[in-house]
Design an enzyme around this catalytic site. Structure first.
Site, PDB file in Angstrom:
ATOM      1  CB  THR A 107      59.981  35.356  48.285  1.00  0.00           C
ATOM      2  OG1 THR A 107      59.204  34.709  47.283  1.00  0.00           O
ATOM      3  CG2 THR A 107      61.385  35.589  47.768  1.00  0.00           C
TER       4      THR A 107
ATOM      5  N   GLY B 269      53.470  41.191  47.941  1.00  0.00           N
ATOM      6  CA  GLY B 269      52.717  42.367  47.511  1.00  0.00           C
ATOM      7  C   GLY B 269      51.798  42.868  48.614  1.00  0.00           C
TER       8      GLY B 269
ATOM      9  CD  GLU C 229      53.076  32.395  42.005  1.00  0.00           C
ATOM     10  OE1 GLU C 229      52.998  31.156  41.897  1.00  0.00           O
ATOM     11  OE2 GLU C 229      52.959  33.000  43.086  1.00  0.00           O
TER      12      GLU C 229
HETATM   13  C1  LIG Z   1      57.209  41.861  41.238  1.00  0.00           C
HETATM   14  C2  LIG Z   1      57.394  40.694  42.151  1.00  0.00           C
HETATM   15  C3  LIG Z   1      56.372  40.323  43.012  1.00  0.00           C
HETATM   16  C4  LIG Z   1      56.531  39.265  43.907  1.00  0.00           C
HETATM   17  N1  LIG Z   1      55.511  38.946  44.798  1.00  0.00           N
HETATM   18  C5  LIG Z   1      55.714  37.964  45.739  1.00  0.00           C
HETATM   19  C6  LIG Z   1      54.721  37.673  46.731  1.00  0.00           C
HETATM   20  O1  LIG Z   1      53.652  38.274  46.741  1.00  0.00           O
HETATM   21  N2  LIG Z   1      54.983  36.733  47.668  1.00  0.00           N
HETATM   22  C7  LIG Z   1      56.159  36.037  47.676  1.00  0.00           C
HETATM   23  O2  LIG Z   1      56.350  35.208  48.544  1.00  0.00           O
HETATM   24  N3  LIG Z   1      57.121  36.277  46.758  1.00  0.00           N
HETATM   25  C8  LIG Z   1      56.936  37.227  45.777  1.00  0.00           C
HETATM   26  N4  LIG Z   1      57.907  37.488  44.842  1.00  0.00           N
HETATM   27  C9  LIG Z   1      59.176  36.750  44.881  1.00  0.00           C
HETATM   28  C10 LIG Z   1      59.302  35.753  43.734  1.00  0.00           C
HETATM   29  O3  LIG Z   1      58.467  34.671  43.954  1.00  0.00           O
HETATM   30  C11 LIG Z   1      60.791  35.343  43.612  1.00  0.00           C
HETATM   31  O4  LIG Z   1      61.495  36.445  43.140  1.00  0.00           O
HETATM   32  C12 LIG Z   1      60.987  34.163  42.684  1.00  0.00           C
HETATM   33  O5  LIG Z   1      60.490  32.999  43.285  1.00  0.00           O
HETATM   34  C13 LIG Z   1      62.476  33.935  42.334  1.00  0.00           C
HETATM   35  O6  LIG Z   1      63.207  33.781  43.505  1.00  0.00           O
HETATM   36  P1  LIG Z   1      64.491  34.672  43.786  1.00  0.00           P
HETATM   37  O7  LIG Z   1      64.169  36.071  43.498  1.00  0.00           O
HETATM   38  O8  LIG Z   1      64.941  34.342  45.140  1.00  0.00           O
HETATM   39  O9  LIG Z   1      65.555  34.194  42.711  1.00  0.00           O
HETATM   40  P2  LIG Z   1      66.597  32.953  42.863  1.00  0.00           P
HETATM   41  O10 LIG Z   1      65.836  31.743  43.258  1.00  0.00           O
HETATM   42  O11 LIG Z   1      67.708  33.387  43.687  1.00  0.00           O
HETATM   43  O12 LIG Z   1      67.054  32.803  41.358  1.00  0.00           O
HETATM   44  C14 LIG Z   1      67.991  33.696  40.782  1.00  0.00           C
HETATM   45  C15 LIG Z   1      68.436  33.174  39.434  1.00  0.00           C
HETATM   46  O13 LIG Z   1      69.062  31.911  39.567  1.00  0.00           O
HETATM   47  C16 LIG Z   1      68.515  30.953  38.695  1.00  0.00           C
HETATM   48  N5  LIG Z   1      68.331  29.662  39.400  1.00  0.00           N
HETATM   49  C17 LIG Z   1      67.862  29.466  40.640  1.00  0.00           C
HETATM   50  N6  LIG Z   1      67.801  28.144  40.906  1.00  0.00           N
HETATM   51  C18 LIG Z   1      68.241  27.510  39.798  1.00  0.00           C
HETATM   52  C19 LIG Z   1      68.391  26.116  39.443  1.00  0.00           C
HETATM   53  N7  LIG Z   1      68.045  25.142  40.290  1.00  0.00           N
HETATM   54  N8  LIG Z   1      68.864  25.820  38.211  1.00  0.00           N
HETATM   55  C20 LIG Z   1      69.188  26.808  37.349  1.00  0.00           C
HETATM   56  N9  LIG Z   1      69.065  28.116  37.633  1.00  0.00           N
HETATM   57  C21 LIG Z   1      68.585  28.463  38.840  1.00  0.00           C
HETATM   58  C22 LIG Z   1      67.159  31.493  38.287  1.00  0.00           C
HETATM   59  O14 LIG Z   1      66.891  31.116  36.961  1.00  0.00           O
HETATM   60  C23 LIG Z   1      67.314  32.995  38.452  1.00  0.00           C
HETATM   61  O15 LIG Z   1      67.689  33.565  37.232  1.00  0.00           O
HETATM   62  C24 LIG Z   1      57.746  38.536  43.929  1.00  0.00           C
HETATM   63  C25 LIG Z   1      58.771  38.897  43.031  1.00  0.00           C
HETATM   64  C26 LIG Z   1      58.611  39.955  42.140  1.00  0.00           C
HETATM   65  C27 LIG Z   1      59.725  40.308  41.196  1.00  0.00           C
END
Ligand SMILES: Cc1cc2nc3c(=O)[nH]c(=O)nc-3n(C[C@H](O)[C@H](O)[C@H](O)COP(=O)(O)OP(=O)(O)OC[C@H]3O[C@@H](n4cnc5c(N)ncnc54)[C@H](O)[C@@H]3O)c2cc1C
Ligand SMILES: Cc1cc2nc3c(=O)[nH]c(=O)nc-3n(C[C@H](O)[C@H](O)[C@H](O)COP(=O)(O)OP(=O)(O)OC[C@H]3O[C@@H](n4cnc5c(N)ncnc54)[C@H](O)[C@@H]3O)c2cc1C
Lengths: 651, 651
Positions: free
Chosen positions: B148, B187, B418
């Protein structure tokens, strides 16, 4: 605070702002209760923003103890400034001032003006008022309201603290006879307050007269030390509310003068004779309804903050497959699912307009019973919408940088305090059962209950004409009545089988909570429509009516399980929802921005007015205490040895 | 930890325990995946409990930095002990060990074994494995998985970090070209790890070949200082996960050897030629399905903890009007509404049995698509049930003393990471649309999709016979198909109107998420029934089948809005729910206690095995740092002046 300087505004937001179909500023006036209020609010916001005394680093990086200490300072400063500005008697001005000076920082002295002062006003004899009220209003003393005990919250009559009258000394002896009788939860009780209104069982002349209120001094007025027999302290960390010292209080035979019983409705005479006065229940109910309406508007405030953050973010966040090679990625707000998630929250927000407006408690129902259910529905929805907005922001919604976790954790306990929500719904439900009974006897019902009859009405057709708000309300009215009649039918059959009233009530209680919800939603939907129609500007009226329809349609669809709805009706409703999403989307930003919440209040990196999210996020994170050094001390302490294969056992 | 010494057991709990209609210990064996596992688990729990190295004051009173430091220490100690005990290769033993040693303390090195090691296993060439895997398994290096970025989560292909091959030095240059390209969230990335698998766009010979993985060293192996060009740190406080340093990473033209590209599926040769191998998608999907199944069982674990706490508390908490004067107040568990709230959570818990069992990932669906939806449903329900249990405990549920806020805040982000849940449901929904298409073409479908046809089937009648689990499942199957056919019908009509596939998909997306949920619930319900029936002991089989019926009835009733259900059918379902509550109530404690969660794991003052809630609560609160002194320093600093009417301005 988080982002004091507005940078060059992100063009994606400028673009969305330009799409508004209505004059945003005019809606702001409506929401503030008039242009005059809006101007006053902005003046006050400017005043606070310029005052260096209210500057400090983001509280998310502080320990709870630091947060508490800062909150004490700020809360007292607010009072002092209000006094200097001669605004103490202006509830609006003080509300705006507190809100901007302590955004979402629950005040350690909040109970003083929400509960302590109103209780003194309502429960004191005239003479007592004279003695205490002025001191309280002048903040010579700081008080809280201590009702809940470890063992009793919902069931007030079960409270165990005793106040036993001793005629020889003309004193009451306040005592906590058991562990469960220790007062638990009152805000500011732990460390901040020096007085409390204590709720206790009154004993005199060998008889118990039930719960009464007593003014008890807890701490010395000059040293702040807890007085002999008073054991009090903080109840420890909570899910939210970090800035306030909810406290406990154990009273070991603490003596107070006879005159410290609050004597408006009852009196103990010097010889111990108990006299009950005709009590003015309206007054007591008045305070309750007032506090419940505060809760409803606080929940709405939570949604307005969360929705402002999430809608702005949805405008500047691009994510997903471009529609054609080389095109930019779609914005979150382009996705219909996302529009649905956010716009239903916005609809839920604006449906509370009538309550938020001008603290119009007179529009809060005449009946105490309805206010219970409205409190439950308002706080439940508040928590659910804030959580939905939070999740709409993806990972960032989980970071304190977004401001959203704090909003959730701070409005969530409103589902519990001032009457747990399930218990509140049951209270409204009980009232509804009585309404059916009254209707059967041909008695008149209060306006909001007037649709209740003792016989079913035919189901309104949704097919045919357009799905207007009135039609949808008619359907929801029918739904509410149908559910209620079914439940009251069951209830009556239990009674006919000679079950005790309480048992019959329990047997239908689960379904009754759903009836109460349906009833409240109906009330709220009607109020929403009324205030939408009341808007003078036809464009504002139009957009609010559409939002109201979205709200109602969503209720029809999600509540359809409670009653029968044909597949074709359902499909029509679903289609109408889809059309409304398309229609409302261009106004999404305008609608939340009509609430006119400054960055200083949102404390959100991703909800900034300028939409410059990413640079601010990096800046924010750099302040994390863990980043004070490149190599964290845990490395020297543990990790180095571990990686070298040495044993950690002796650490 | 919170309550190491079990006191005299509260007779109210003893009484409830005696009501169990089935042998609790036998259900424990089933849940553990066999008696052997139960015994092993208990041995390990005893081992940890006796080890003074794992003793410490309650973490709720610590700052985040203290919590992090302690978690590093404990996480490393766990590894060391596991090695000493020769248990490293036993996934069960290590799981149990971690769980009891670090109850709900997310491990700062957790990503190492959940993502880093599995990725090396799956994506390395044989030679690379040899070089790195052993070092990782020996914990000579600690790694994380950095995918991410600030700007990209859901849409992986949008990732901006570049890895440009430089043939002259035979190195890749890893670079973060923009603020949005900074890695965010991984993490342990902030402070703990010294290596990371970094996902980046591969550029060679002037062409971009899309995202690939690279092993990047972040910190010096002997000093732990971040290497030149590497800027990394903690992303700051979050709603939960306080013990882990989710981090950011900016790469400024960091060079790594060519061999550090993970080359199982693609290779860049020394001269820069790119070669793609036939990739083994199964492997990649395998890891995904594995991680998703971990999420589902983690959510179930959250419910099991929360339900154990709330059910025990409901047995010892008395609150409300006694049924006759002098009788004791009812217990919370006596209220049908309360039974409903808790038992539906218990049903939601036991429905996950098939997933929890033995990490039986083979029972997780063959299809990758279904696992996406199951991840969403599992984590959504997990969060909702934990929150319901929390609110069932009244005010105490809001105190950290209950342990419940922590459980909520720790399982909640699983709705986002995930694969965000809405996106996950859309993935399953897309698959369902394809299934309808395949069915139309007469192609064979996977077992869990086999009910999907291209034409509707008649609605099964709920009236008539008893509402058996099979009948209810049949109804849910029909519901799922009906909804799906309606949506796919709309979708096809858009396609026929020559809309692009993507646009037609968007147009039905909102309803499609509901179809995906319905489909997953059906799958889960069937799996629940299968495992209930599989129980050999007829008493266990009986109680599980009843719980399964409660689960299914609740789905029918709450999902009735999606399709048509007659009022009489609805009423029958509601009656059946009421009867089940009465039937199941005596087993409520037994069911949650079958999960056999020791006090040390629950860390809950109100969920203690001995049910001695109130004394423990007082003891706990006394440890609050605010209680270190009677008069808090904020009094001397601010309150004294304020009460005396002096100005605070110069503070
Ligand atoms: C506690 C925690 C631990 C994590 N650990 C890791 C890690 O170890 N390694 C790592 O790489 N990442 C990690 N992550 C990141 C995590 O994988 C991402 O937060 C997740 O993939 C969502 O991506 P984003 O935050 O960019 O949200 P976005 O992709 O920006 O999404 C935001 C919102 O938009 C909506 N949305 C997005 N695309 C669409 C679509 N096509 N259609 C409809 N709605 C949509 C979603 O439903 C969501 O509500 C972690 C996140 C958290 C919160
Ligand atoms: C943040 C916060 C601030 C507070 N501030 C104050 C304060 O300033 N002063 C003060 O005096 N108190 C205060 N309280 C206490 C608050 O008023 C109580 O928590 C509330 O009244 C609920 O009581 P309880 O916690 O004892 O829960 P209980 O009454 O024990 O209820 C527990 C659960 O049982 C259920 N239940 C109880 N009775 C019934 C019934 N008859 N039928 C069906 N279900 C039932 C409820 O739905 C609830 O889920 C505060 C609480 C919180 C969380």
């Amino acid at each position: 605070m988080t982002n004091p300087v507005v940078q060059k505004v992100n063009p994606m937001l400028t673009e969305e702002r330009a799409k508004a179909s209505f004059p945003v500023e005019e809606l702001t006036y409506i929401l503030d209760g008039g242009k005059f209020n809006t101007e006053k609010r902005r003046e006050i916001e400017e005043l606070v923003t310029k005052d260096p005394n209210f500057e400090h680093p983001p509280i998310q990086f502080m320990t709870r103890e630091q947060q508490y200490s800062l909150a004490v300072k700020k809360a007292l400063l607010v009072q002092q400034r209000l006094k200097e500005l001669d605004m103490l008697d202006d509830p609006y001005a003080s509300y705006f001032f507190r809100r901007i000076a302590m955004p979402r920082e629950v005040s350690p002295i909040g109970l003083h003006w929400v509960m302590f002062v109103p209780t003194l006003m309502g429960q004191c004899s005239d003479e007592q008022r004279e003695r205490w009220l002025q001191r309280a209003l002048n903040y010579e003393i700081i008080g809280t309201y201590a009702q809940t005990e470890m063992g009793h919250g919902t069931f007030l009559r079960g409270i165990e603290t005793t106040a036993t009258y001793d005629p020889s000394s003309q004193q009451f002896v306040l005592h906590s006879p058991t562990t469960t009788s220790i007062k638990w939860w009152p805000g500011g009780l732990g460390k901040t307050c020096n007085y409390a209104v204590v709720v206790a069982q009154l004993h005199t002349q060998g008889r118990c007269h039930g719960v009464h209120m007593f003014l008890v001094q807890l701490r010395d007025e000059s040293t702040h030390r807890s007085l002999p027999g008073v054991v009090c302290g903080d109840i420890g960390p909570k899910m939210g509310y970090h800035t306030i010292d909810n406290g406990f209080l154990q009273l070991n035979s603490v003596r107070i003068p006879r005159e410290n019983m609050l004597m408006r409705n009852a009196e103990v005479q010097p010889d111990g004779t108990y006299i009950r006065r005709v009590s003015n229940e309206k007054l007591t109910y008045g305070t309750m309804v007032f506090v419940r309406s505060l809760i409803v508007s606080d929940a709405a405030r939570g949604i307005s903050e969360a929705a402002t953050i999430a809608v702005r973010y949805a405008c500047v966040r691009r994510q997903g497959e471009p529609s054609s090679p080389g095109a930019p990625e779609p914005r979150l707000l382009d996705y219909p699912v996302h529009q649905y998630r956010l716009l239903t929250c916005v609809a839920n927000l604006l449906r509370t307009m009538p309550d938020v407006l001008e603290g119009r408690t007179e529009r809060l129902p005449e009946t105490h019973a309805l206010s219970a259910g409205l409190k439950a529905v308002g706080s439940n929805r508040g928590a659910a919408c804030v959580e939905e907005c939070r999740r709409c922001c993806g990972g960032f919604g989980f970071s304190e940088a977004s401001g959203l976790p704090k909003i959730y954790n701070d409005i969530n306990p409103a589902c519990t305090y001032e009457g747990e929500n399930t218990v509140m719904l049951l209270q409204t439900g009980r009232h509804l059962l009585k309404c059916v009974e009254r209707a059967r006897r041909g008695e008149q019902l209060a306006p909001s209950d007037a649709y209740i009859r003792s016989r079913p009405t035919p189901q309104p057709k949704l097919a045919g004409g357009p799905l207007t708000a009135d039609l949808l309300l008619g359907w929801l009215r029918w739904r509410s009545l149908s559910m209620l009649l079914e439940v009251s039918g069951r209830f009556n059959s239990f009674i006919e089988q000679r079950q005790a009233w309480a048992d019959a009530f329990q047997a239908v209680s689960r379904r009754l909570t759903r009836c109460a919800e349906a009833h409240c939603i109906l009330y709220v939907g009607q109020a929403f429509l009324d205030s939408a129609k009341a808007a003078e500007n036809p464009k504002i009226c139009g957009v609010l009516t559409s939002l109201c329809r979205l709200f109602l349609l969503n209720e029809v669809v999600s509540g359809a399980g409670d009653v029968q709805l044909s597949r074709s009706d359902l499909a029509r409703c679903q289609d109408a929802i889809d059309s409304l999403l398309t229609e409302l989307r261009p106004n999404a930003v305008a609608l939340v921005e009509a609430f006119d919440l400054p960055d200083r209040m949102l404390c959100s990196v991703i909800g900034r007015y300028d939409g410059q999210v990413y640079e601010a996020m990096l800046q924010w994170a750099r302040q994390s205490p863990l980043n004070a050094t490149d190599v964290h001390e845990s490395y020297e302490l543990y990790t180095r040895q571990f990686l070298a294969g040495r044993s950690l056992a002796k650490l």
